[in-house]
Design a protein around this motif. Structure first.
Motif, PDB file in Angstrom:
ATOM      1  N   LEU A 125       0.850  -1.195   0.000  1.00  0.00           N
ATOM      2  CA  LEU A 125       0.000   0.000   0.000  1.00  0.00           C
ATOM      3  C   LEU A 125       0.886   1.245   0.000  1.00  0.00           C
ATOM      4  N   LYS A 126       1.123   1.772  -1.184  1.00  0.00           N
ATOM      5  CA  LYS A 126       2.001   2.942  -1.308  1.00  0.00           C
ATOM      6  C   LYS A 126       1.360   4.210  -0.749  1.00  0.00           C
ATOM      7  N   ASN A 127       0.044   4.190  -0.559  1.00  0.00           N
ATOM      8  CA  ASN A 127      -0.666   5.366  -0.058  1.00  0.00           C
ATOM      9  C   ASN A 127      -0.881   5.334   1.453  1.00  0.00           C
ATOM     10  N   LEU A 128      -0.161   4.444   2.145  1.00  0.00           N
ATOM     11  CA  LEU A 128      -0.335   4.298   3.599  1.00  0.00           C
ATOM     12  C   LEU A 128       0.997   4.441   4.304  1.00  0.00           C
ATOM     13  N   GLN A 129       1.006   5.208   5.399  1.00  0.00           N
ATOM     14  CA  GLN A 129       2.191   5.226   6.246  1.00  0.00           C
ATOM     15  C   GLN A 129       1.782   5.357   7.717  1.00  0.00           C
ATOM     16  N   GLY A 130       2.605   4.776   8.587  1.00  0.00           N
ATOM     17  CA  GLY A 130       2.386   4.851  10.029  1.00  0.00           C
ATOM     18  C   GLY A 130       3.321   5.874  10.637  1.00  0.00           C
ATOM     19  N   LEU A 131       2.772   6.735  11.474  1.00  0.00           N
ATOM     20  CA  LEU A 131       3.549   7.793  12.116  1.00  0.00           C
ATOM     21  C   LEU A 131       3.548   7.587  13.622  1.00  0.00           C
TER      22      LEU A 131
END
Length: 216
Positions: A125-131
């Motif tokens: 999922l290139k449109n997802l990131q965890g911060l």
């Protein structure tokens, strides 16, 4: 988790969602990752697979059509921030169903942000990131700031106000309509729409509160 596919497909149909076979697979794989990681990191108190399907996946899937409707007039790739995302609900589900939306899931617990990053890598999922951060510390601006069982409306909107774009909206997932929380909102925050949800196979009150900064 493959045994849950018929029930998932039925729920998706009841919610009038048009998902590809690939997206169905990603949702099931995501559920399997939650189950695997929960054994070590206690991501969720819900352990029964069918209960995870209804309380997590279908509950989050119920907001996809309303979210798309809200963003229908946006002419660019919108950005969404899921606050206190935990296991990624609803953020990961949004990222799977809406590849056109850039989804950032923020949590103050490092292992939960790490789980989101693992999901993004595993499911491509290139449109997802965890911060891993406090929402108050973020400098980016988002078109939608969402939460599910994160905090009271006054706290949620106050803590995330700086992250909300000038014409952005808050999406708060709630059970019963939280009249006391709405009454406690400051004058600078307005509820502009309340949307009742019906989650397939879940007998419980669910609603979305849409909010914006007053004067926008």
């Amino acid at each position: 988790m493959r045994s849950l596919e018929p029930a998932l497909r039925q729920g998706v149909a009841e919610l009038s969602l048009d998902l590809t076979d690939g997206q169905i697979t990603q949702l099931l794989d995501y559920l399997a990752l939650i189950q695997k990681w929960t054994k070590v990191y206690n991501l969720t108190a819900v352990r029964d697979p069918m209960e995870m399907l209804t309380h997590h996946l279908l509950d989050s899937l119920a907001i996809i059509v309303p979210l798309r409707r809200q963003l229908a007039s946006v002419q660019y790739a919108p950005k969404l921030l899921d606050v206190g995302s935990g296991a990624g609900l609803p953020g990961v589900v949004i990222a799977i169903c809406c590849p056109e939306i850039q989804v950032d899931c923020v949590d103050t617990v490092a292992k939960k942000a790490a789980f989101i990053r693992q999901v993004a890598a595993t499911l491509l999922l290139k449109n997802l990131q965890g911060l891993h951060a406090r929402v108050e510390s973020l400098v980016d601006k988002y078109d939608v700031v969402s939460s599910r069982a994160f905090a009271s409306l006054p706290d949620f909107t106050r803590w995330s106000s700086a992250a909300l774009a000038e014409e952005g909206v808050w999406l708060a997932m709630k059970g019963k309509y939280p009249a006391d929380e709405v009454a406690a909102l400051p004058a600078c925050v307005a509820v502009f729409h309340v949307e009742q949800l019906r989650v397939p196979s879940l007998v419980a009150d669910r609603c979305i509160l849409w909010l914006r900064k007053s004067g926008v």
